[in-house]
Structures are given as C-alpha cells and as structure tokens.
Write a protein that holds these residues in place. Structure first.
Motif, PDB file in Angstrom:
ATOM      1  N   PRO A   1       7.246   9.448  16.686  1.00  0.00           N
ATOM      2  CA  PRO A   1       7.082   8.420  17.738  1.00  0.00           C
ATOM      3  C   PRO A   1       6.842   9.005  19.111  1.00  0.00           C
ATOM      4  N   LYS A   2       7.398  10.120  19.371  1.00  0.00           N
ATOM      5  CA  LYS A   2       7.258  10.672  20.714  1.00  0.00           C
ATOM      6  C   LYS A   2       5.973  11.455  20.865  1.00  0.00           C
ATOM      7  N   SER A   3       5.761  12.406  19.952  1.00  0.00           N
ATOM      8  CA  SER A   3       4.587  13.271  20.114  1.00  0.00           C
ATOM      9  C   SER A   3       3.324  12.659  19.566  1.00  0.00           C
ATOM     10  N   GLY A   4       3.460  11.711  18.653  1.00  0.00           N
ATOM     11  CA  GLY A   4       2.284  11.110  18.051  1.00  0.00           C
ATOM     12  C   GLY A   4       1.672  11.949  16.940  1.00  0.00           C
ATOM     13  N   ASN A   5       2.321  13.047  16.568  1.00  0.00           N
ATOM     14  CA  ASN A   5       1.776  13.915  15.511  1.00  0.00           C
ATOM     15  C   ASN A   5       1.895  13.218  14.159  1.00  0.00           C
ATOM     16  N   ILE A   6       0.789  13.166  13.439  1.00  0.00           N
ATOM     17  CA  ILE A   6       0.732  12.530  12.112  1.00  0.00           C
ATOM     18  C   ILE A   6       0.747  13.631  11.056  1.00  0.00           C
ATOM     19  N   THR A   7       1.625  13.462  10.073  1.00  0.00           N
ATOM     20  CA  THR A   7       1.788  14.451   8.986  1.00  0.00           C
ATOM     21  C   THR A   7       1.473  13.793   7.654  1.00  0.00           C
ATOM     22  N   LEU A   8       0.744  14.573   6.754  1.00  0.00           N
ATOM     23  CA  LEU A   8       0.430  14.078   5.405  1.00  0.00           C
ATOM     24  C   LEU A   8       1.670  14.227   4.529  1.00  0.00           C
ATOM     25  N   ILE A   9       2.082  13.115   3.885  1.00  0.00           N
ATOM     26  CA  ILE A   9       3.299  13.168   3.053  1.00  0.00           C
ATOM     27  C   ILE A   9       3.013  12.858   1.588  1.00  0.00           C
ATOM     28  N   GLU A  10       1.806  12.465   1.237  1.00  0.00           N
ATOM     29  CA  GLU A  10       1.443  12.202  -0.154  1.00  0.00           C
ATOM     30  C   GLU A  10       0.098  12.873  -0.432  1.00  0.00           C
ATOM     31  N   LYS A  11      -0.078  13.307  -1.676  1.00  0.00           N
ATOM     32  CA  LYS A  11      -1.313  13.988  -2.056  1.00  0.00           C
ATOM     33  C   LYS A  11      -2.449  12.991  -2.113  1.00  0.00           C
ATOM     34  N   LEU A  12      -3.587  13.408  -1.597  1.00  0.00           N
ATOM     35  CA  LEU A  12      -4.766  12.557  -1.585  1.00  0.00           C
ATOM     36  C   LEU A  12      -5.605  12.792  -2.828  1.00  0.00           C
ATOM     37  N   ASP A  13      -6.291  11.761  -3.254  1.00  0.00           N
ATOM     38  CA  ASP A  13      -7.203  11.863  -4.394  1.00  0.00           C
ATOM     39  C   ASP A  13      -8.372  10.929  -4.124  1.00  0.00           C
ATOM     40  N   ARG A  14      -9.481  11.508  -3.753  1.00  0.00           N
ATOM     41  CA  ARG A  14     -10.630  10.688  -3.384  1.00  0.00           C
ATOM     42  C   ARG A  14     -11.148   9.882  -4.556  1.00  0.00           C
ATOM     43  N   GLU A  15     -11.001  10.470  -5.761  1.00  0.00           N
ATOM     44  CA  GLU A  15     -11.516   9.763  -6.923  1.00  0.00           C
ATOM     45  C   GLU A  15     -10.718   8.478  -7.201  1.00  0.00           C
ATOM     46  N   LYS A  16      -9.513   8.402  -6.723  1.00  0.00           N
ATOM     47  CA  LYS A  16      -8.712   7.183  -6.876  1.00  0.00           C
ATOM     48  C   LYS A  16      -8.807   6.276  -5.645  1.00  0.00           C
ATOM     49  N   GLN A  17      -8.836   6.889  -4.491  1.00  0.00           N
ATOM     50  CA  GLN A  17      -8.893   6.092  -3.244  1.00  0.00           C
ATOM     51  C   GLN A  17      -9.649   6.915  -2.217  1.00  0.00           C
TER      52      GLN A  17
ATOM     53  N   SER B   1       0.835  -1.199   0.000  1.00  0.00           N
ATOM     54  CA  SER B   1       0.000   0.000   0.000  1.00  0.00           C
ATOM     55  C   SER B   1       0.873   1.254   0.000  1.00  0.00           C
ATOM     56  N   LYS B   2       0.298   2.299  -0.550  1.00  0.00           N
ATOM     57  CA  LYS B   2       1.002   3.575  -0.595  1.00  0.00           C
ATOM     58  C   LYS B   2       0.953   4.220   0.776  1.00  0.00           C
ATOM     59  N   GLU B   3       2.077   4.731   1.213  1.00  0.00           N
ATOM     60  CA  GLU B   3       2.165   5.339   2.534  1.00  0.00           C
ATOM     61  C   GLU B   3       1.884   6.841   2.418  1.00  0.00           C
ATOM     62  N   TYR B   4       0.762   7.254   2.994  1.00  0.00           N
ATOM     63  CA  TYR B   4       0.324   8.639   2.892  1.00  0.00           C
ATOM     64  C   TYR B   4       0.728   9.465   4.110  1.00  0.00           C
TER      65      TYR B   4
ATOM     66  N   VAL C   1      -4.956   2.089   7.973  1.00  0.00           N
ATOM     67  CA  VAL C   1      -3.713   2.421   8.673  1.00  0.00           C
ATOM     68  C   VAL C   1      -3.603   1.560   9.932  1.00  0.00           C
ATOM     69  N   LEU C   2      -2.402   1.067  10.222  1.00  0.00           N
ATOM     70  CA  LEU C   2      -2.122   0.347  11.462  1.00  0.00           C
ATOM     71  C   LEU C   2      -1.418   1.302  12.407  1.00  0.00           C
ATOM     72  N   VAL C   3      -2.092   1.647  13.514  1.00  0.00           N
ATOM     73  CA  VAL C   3      -1.489   2.532  14.507  1.00  0.00           C
ATOM     74  C   VAL C   3      -1.106   1.678  15.724  1.00  0.00           C
ATOM     75  N   SER C   4      -0.008   2.060  16.327  1.00  0.00           N
ATOM     76  CA  SER C   4       0.481   1.252  17.475  1.00  0.00           C
ATOM     77  C   SER C   4       0.948   2.170  18.582  1.00  0.00           C
TER      78      SER C   4
END
Length: 859
Positions: free
Chosen positions: A81-97, A73-76, A102-105
């Motif tokens: 690890p410390k703060s838990g802040n999640i950042t978007l790193i790939e452009k989203l396209d609803r028409e494609k996906q 799967s593409k990693e978006y 996501v597996l969060v731990s």
C-alpha cells in the motif's frame, strides 16, 4: 478571537478545494504508473516484483495504493500500500489465461480513485508439442508401393510464434515423414515384407521452432509411437471348419432360437481378415445369420415352416480393412425340423449306427494328421438345444484330439494326431480310446460312447543298441587260433527283419580277430598267435547294424595276458670278468616276458669253486661281491688255501612267474687287489679289459690313427713354411740304428704266425743276465725259477716276459709299451726293474697270449 476566525476560514477553504489523487500514465513500456497496457511473460518467477503503482495527490497528501480482482477470479498479484510495488504470487500460464483484469486504486484518505486495467500475459516456450492422433495402430498391406502415404501425424503446440510451430522427424529408416505436414510414407525403394517383419514400431518426433524461456532459447519436443502392422497379401479364400453342418429346429423352438453356428477362417493365416457371414440361398426368409459370429437363428415359429429340411447355402466372405468384401467360400447347412428331446447322441459309421471303430496305421504318424480311416459321424436327432452336445476323447496320454468339441445336431468327427512320439509300437501295439458325447443343456443329459481301437504297425524307427558303450576283454597269450575273446550284445526293439542285428568289426586292431555276425562272439583268427611281448593291447570297433543300415558302434579293448613262457637268459659278455677287491661285479640276465612278475629275475649263487664261502650276490640286481670281511688277497688265500685267483661260480637266474623258469651260467672271475692296478691308466685299462681283446685292438688303432694325423699336420705345416721362405733345404744324413740294437717286431695281428709264440718274439743278438720272475698272481702258469734269457715262453701259457736287455749308456734305447703299438723313446738312463714292472709285463704277455689263442680257435 481573530485566530479562531482564521482557522474556520482555512478549514472551510480546504473543504472546498479537495482534489482526488491520480495515477501517472507513463505508457505501456514503463514499469511504474497505473499498469495501463502492461504485459508480463508467463515464465516470470513467483515473488518477482513486476510493477510499481505510481500516483500523486494534488494537495500533496500521502497516498495509499490498492489492488483487487473481480469476485471469483484468481488473485495473481499483491501490492504494497505504501510503496505501490506489485509482486507476482501465483504462476502464470498463458495457455490457460492470456490476460488478467485488475482493479488498481489510489487514495489520499478522503478520495479514492479506482481504475480497471488489463495485464497481458505474454507467451514463453514452455509447452511441448502434443500429438492429436498418436499413439496409434494402423495396418498396411505388404503390397503397398513405396512412396505411398500410410498415415498423417497431427500435433499442435499451444505456444505462439516460433514456439508454436511444429516439425516432424522419424527414428526409423523404412519410412519417411514430411516435416511440415506430418504425412508418413514408405521410403522410396523400400517395401514392406510380412515374412520378415510383421509389425513396425515407428517413433515420430514432433519438435517446436524454439523460443525464449527464462531468458534462454529453448526447443521442446515430444514423441509418440505409431504401430504399423503389416498385413499379409490376401490370395486364399476362407474355409469352413467342421463341415458338414447340420442344424435342427424343434417343435418348441421360438423365434430367435440359435440353430447352428458356422465357423470359417481366412486362408491367409499370416494376417487373416475378419469373416462376414451371409445367406446365399435356401433360407426362405425364415432363418437369419449373424454376419460376424455365423450364428444361424430362427425368425418365425416352427409351425410356419413349410419344409422339414432346409439346405441353406452360407457364404463366408473376407472383409478388407476398408470394409470391402473380398474372397468368399460357400457351404451348405442342413437344418431339420425336429420335435422334443427324445433322442440321445448316436455315433454312425459307414453302415449305420456303430459303437466300435478300428483303424490300423503305422507308428509315429505326423502331428496334426487326420485319421481318415475313422469315418465317424455323431448325430442327435433332436432339434435346437436338445441336439447340442460335447465330444470328449478319453484314453492313454494326449496322443489324439477330437474335433469338433461341441456339436449341434450332427457333425463329422475328426480325430487328429497330437503327440506323434508317444504313438510308439514298441510301447503300445494298440491304443484304446473312449469317444464320449454328452448333451449340454438338457435335463436328461443323454450321452453315448464309442470305442476307438487303433492298431499300430511297426516301422524301422530304432537303431540297434549295445548293452555297453565299450567292452573289455582279456585273453592269455599263445591261445590257439579261434579262441573266444568276448561276446557283445545289441538289441533292436523293432520287429521282424528290422529287429535282426548283424555284427561286424573294423579298425586298426581288428586284423587279429573275427566276429560271428549273428551271435556277436568275437574270437581270434585261425592263424592268429597272440604274443604279449609283441603286442599286448588291441582296440577296435564293433558295429551292430539292422537290415536297413541303421547301426550303432561300441569299442572293444582286448588285453593279451602275459604267460611265463620265456626263461631268463644271460649275456655272454659277462661270463668272464675280473673283480677288484672292494668292487662288485654285475651280471645280468634278460627275461623276454612282457609283464611282471614273469620278467622279474632273482639271482642266486648255486656253487662257487674252489670255495663257496667268499661270495655274496644281490638277488635283485645281480651284483656279485666278496664277503664283507674279505679285504685283501691274503684273507682269500687263508680261507681257501689256494693261491689261484680264478674262481668259477655257477649263478642261477630265476623268474617269479608261475611256473618259474631258471637259467644257470658259469662265471669265471679273476680276483685282484686294487694295488695291482697302480701301473698307470694303461695298466688299469689292460687289467680291466683283459677279457675284451677287440676293445684293446680298437684302442690301439685309435692311438695309431691319432699319431698319423698329427704327423701329417706337422709335415704339412713344415712344407708350407719352407716353401714360403724360398730356402733350399739341405740334405739330411740318415743314421742307421746299430746292428746290435734290438727292436720289437710287430707282425700283422691278422696274419696267422707260424707258431703261437712267434707273435711276441723279439730279435736280439746279445744275451742278458738271468732274471727272477715272481708269480705275483699266485697261479700255476709261472713258477719261481731262474732261467737264462732269452728263452721264449710257450704260447699257451701267460708267462711273464723277460726284462729288456741292459745296454751301455751310450747306446740308444727303445721300449715297447703294452699293446699300445706306439714306440716311445726312453731316457738314456738304464731302466731299473721293479716288481711292479714285472707284474705289468706279465699282464701284457698274458693278454697277448689270450688274443693269439682266440685267433687260432677262430681259424
């Protein structure tokens, strides 16, 4: 020992009480927790912090966060690890996906908890509508009624909600479209017209309902072009080209061999329909035809053919855009069964084989016209490919074209006109062409030729043409009537009567001329007398016309050359004049010739009396002057030894023409000095105009009129003033002039006196003292003598008048000025006689006497 036991107990207790960390579940609208039911807009920018994982450890241990995706799967996203802040790193396209697993731990170092969550990608209005069936090209009959549906545009928008709804618009006024369904119709009241517009380009715009994008509402649209081809209404059936048709089957032919190809065109040339070919009858099932190409093929071996000649009816039908058969035409294809290739192509005329064809026609036939007089048939008696040959027409230029260019077996040869202008009788009286037929696919390459000779007949297609656009002619003046002026030429390349040219002239300047209609010689009228002094330039038009009225024009310019036929002539007013020393006297002669040098005059003094050596003359202007060294009357008297101041000069005026003419005149000149004219303006005027009595009389009449006018004004003003004052004017006593007072007696100058001297007599009662009259003019009319007053001088001599009588101071004195006819009072002082007064009086007397002499001569 006790401490070690406690530590061991604690470690044991801790191992027994270790709990796994866990995430906080803060609900779907929270931005921290375990990402449960979290949604994210697809227009979120890369690098945006979208969420914070949040959890805890029951024992209070520090936790670390993790985030992973399924393999492949593409990693978006990326998590800290410390703060838990999640950042978007790939452009989203609803028409494609539209969702991301996501597996969060979360881990405390000993225990790790992993949860699978689904992040939902929310739609943003970032997609334009897309046409599913455009651009497209459609054909519509021009007879389609207004309001009819002609097309349905289909477009989709992959966005959801209002951003996924599509409405349609047009940018063309002839059509209309339903905003929701996309059905395109012809606008009500409008009609398609093939003759005006054959193709319409309709721009259809698909627009979405708008939606949020990057925090702002955005509307997106796209456009596509629908090409609407207007179809001409079908009302003419197809027609076959190159009939009659002949095909051949050879003995070596095999099934599938091409026999012949028929060709037909839709009679509606604006928008022709495709043609579908079929057999109507006569094929006996042994021949087939390609329904689109018209190619006729053999279906069986020649040995199974039952007949030698097949007359097959071929039908050519129009096919409508919807596949329906419409109008049709039927022709006959003659198919013969032949043997091997043993016959070359042969040209046939009406009476059989022929290798020369002749035709006579008029020049410039219409382009595209068929030369029907040439009945040529070409035939190859072989069958199949052996009977297939090309036709070529070889000759001058590209005036003619042969149809068809490829023949199978036999065809009627058609010669068409391609360049009408080149078929000109004036360039070619006849045209010779070679008609060549050469087999195409045979080893023998049999060929045949035929000569085509076309004799052209002339037509009146040319107007006469002059050799020049204008003609310039010159003719001497005084030429006799009927003299030739110029010859114009014009040619008409047409033959026979059409090439005959007649000339005529017209225009405002043509009245003096005639033209010979056949030769074009222009000559003067028999009665015409050309005079350069009257009119030197003529211009008019000459017309060249053939028998059918075609004509052209040229302009003729005629210049009348001046001849020296007028001698110079003097003006009579200059035959007597007065010259003041130092000032020239000008004479003038006129030559009526029109041009130089015939009217250029040169002056010369031929003789001067009494002496030839005191005058010069300007040869160009005619100014006569004294020699430069003559400054006074004394010098003249010393040169001539004469005291007479009147000179006679013979002056010649000669023109410069060839031959040259001259005229002489006798000029009488009275010479005087400037000092003699110091008697005032009146004396100067009288001296300068002594030879012009009419001018003196005119001046006197003017002075008298002015005095009468002034007197009337003064009297009127006095009367008006007295009338307004209401005064009674006293009687005025009239004092009479004493009897012994003399007055000048002015008689009527237009009444002939009894004697020539009565005009200048004066009444007097007393004798005056003697006076001495000096001959100041040094002429022979007056001598230095003493004589008593008042003897009157004879009328024929300009003698000096006596001075006025002397009066007592108490007596009133009146003096008559010289020829002014005005009586002016003088002071009571006794006038003093001077030499200058005597000279002036002498001049007045002389003028009076000359005036009287001219009046006597006129009577």
């Amino acid at each position: 020992m006790i401490f070690c036991d406690v530590l061991v107990d604690c470690l044991f207790y801790s191992a027994q009480a270790d709990y796994a960390p866990y995430f906080y579940d803060n609900g779907p609208y929270s931005h921290n927790g375990n990402l449960a039911l979290f949604s994210l807009s697809e227009d979120t920018a890369i690098g945006t912090q979208i969420y914070s994982l949040n959890g805890t450890d029951p024992e209070g241990q520090e936790v670390r966060y993790g985030l992973s995706f399924d393999p492949g799967s593409k990693e978006y996203f990326r998590v800290d690890p410390k703060s838990g802040n999640i950042t978007l790193i790939e452009k989203l396209d609803r028409e494609k996906q539209d969702s991301i697993d996501v597996l969060v731990s979360i881990t405390d170092g000993r225990s790790k908890v992993v949860e699978r969550v689904t992040i939902f990608v929310m739609d943003a209005n970032d997609e334009k509508p897309e046409f599913l069936n455009m651009p497209a090209i459609i054909s519509v009959m021009e007879t389609t009624v207004s309001g009819s549906s002609i097309y349905k545009a289909d477009a989709v928008d992959r966005d959801t909600g209002s951003g996924g709804s599509v409405t349609f618009y047009l940018q063309f006024s002839l059509f209309t479209i339903d905003r929701h369904s996309g059905v395109l119709r012809i606008k009500s009241g409008k009609m398609l017209d093939y003759e005006k517009t054959k193709t319409h380009f309709v721009t259809v715009i698909a627009k979405d309902g708008g939606g949020n994008f990057h925090g702002k509402e955005q509307f997106l649209s796209s456009s596509a072009t629908l090409t609407v081809n207007v179809m001409d209404a079908q009302d003419t059936p197809p027609s076959f080209i190159g009939t009659p048709y002949f095909g051949y089957v050879y003995e070596i032919s095999v099934p599938g061999s091409e026999i012949f190809t028929v060709s037909a065109e839709d009679g509606d040339v604006g928008n022709p329909n495709p043609i579908r070919y079929s057999f109507d009858e006569g094929d006996d099932g042994v021949f087939g035809i390609n329904k689109t190409s018209g190619c006729i093929t053999l279906l069986t071996h020649p040995v199974y053919l039952k007949r030698e000649i097949f007359n097959i009816k071929v039908k050519a039908s129009e096919v409508s855009p919807i596949g329906r058969l419409m109008d049709y035409e039927v022709t006959t294809v003659v198919i013969r069964v032949l043997d091997l290739n043993n016959n070359p192509p042969t040209f046939y005329g009406i009476n059989g084989p022929q290798n020369m064809f002749e035709l006579t026609l008029y020049e410039h036939p219409p382009e595209g016209e068929i030369l029907r007089g040439l009945q040529i048939t070409v035939n190859d008696s072989d069958q199949g490919a052996n009977a297939k040959f090309n036709l070529k027409l070889i000759g001058p230029g590209r005036m003619l074209r042969v149809v068809p260019q490829t023949v199978l077996n036999e065809a009627q040869v058609t010669i068409l006109v391609e360049d009408s202008a080149a078929m000109d009788y004036e360039k070619h009286h006849f045209l010779t062409y070679k008609l060549l037929a050469v087999e195409i696919d045979t080893p023998e390459r049999f060929s045949a030729t035929a000569d085509i000779v076309i004799h052209l007949l002339d037509t009146n297609d040319n107007a006469p043409k002059f050799s020049s656009d204008y003609y310039i002619a010159r003719i001497p003046e005084n030429s006799p009537g009927g003299s030739n002026v110029v010859s114009v030429t014009a040619t008409d390349p047409d033959s026979g009567p059409w090439g005959e040219v007649k000339f005529s002239i017209y225009g405002s300047g043509a009245d003096m001329f005639l033209i010979q209609p056949e030769s074009g010689i222009i000559y003067t009228q028999p009665w015409a007398s050309l005079d350069a002094e009257v009119r030197a330039k003529y211009n008019f038009y000459v017309k060249a016309e053939d028998t059918e009225g075609k004509y052209s024009l040229a302009e003729v310019f005629v210049t009348v050359l001046d001849l020296n036929d007028h001698p110079p002539a003097f003006n009579d007013n200059f035959l007597e004049t007065t010259m003041v020393i130092g000032a020239p006297v000008k004479i003038e002669a006129v030559d009526d010739d029109a041009e130089v040098p015939n009217n250029v005059i040169e002056y010369a003094i031929m003789k001067a009396d009494p002496d030839n050596n005191i005058f010069d003359i300007n040869a160009d202007t005619g100014e006569i002057m004294l020699k430069s060294y003559i400054k006074s009357m004394a010098i003249i008297q010393n040169i001539t030894k004469h005291r007479d101041c009147t000179w006679s000069l013979v002056v010649q005026a000669r023109d410069r023409g060839q031959p040259s003419f001259s005229t002489t005149a006798v000029i009488k000149i009275d010479i005087t000095e400037t000092t003699q004219l110091k008697g005032g303006p009146l004396g100067s005027f009288l001296m300068q105009n002594r030879n012009k009595p009419l001018q003196i009389i005119g001046m006197l009449a003017g002075i008298i009129s002015l005095m009468v006018f002034v007197t009337i004004i003064i009297s009127t003003a006095t009367f008006v003033r007295n009338k307004k004052s209401n005064r009674i004017l006293p009687n005025r006593r009239v004092r009479r002039r004493p009897k012994n007072q003399n007055m000048w007696n002015f008689k009527n100058p237009f009444q002939k006196p009894e004697t020539s001297g009565d005009k200048f007599k004066e009444e007097e009662e007393e004798r005056e003292p003697q006076v001495v009259v000096e001959n100041v003019n040094h002429n022979n009319n007056v001598t230095n003598v003493r004589r008593p007053w008042p003897p009157t001088p004879p009328p024929c001599a300009p003698s000096l008048p006596p001075p006025p009588p002397l009066y007592a101071p108490s007596e009133r004195h009146w003096n008559v000025p010289t020829v002014s006819a005005t009586v002016a009072p003088k002071p009571r002082k006794k006038p003093v006689m001077t030499r200058q007064d005597t000279v002036n009086k002498a001049l007045v007397s002389e003028l009076k006497m000359r005036l009287e002499q001219k009046r006597m001569l006129s009577h």
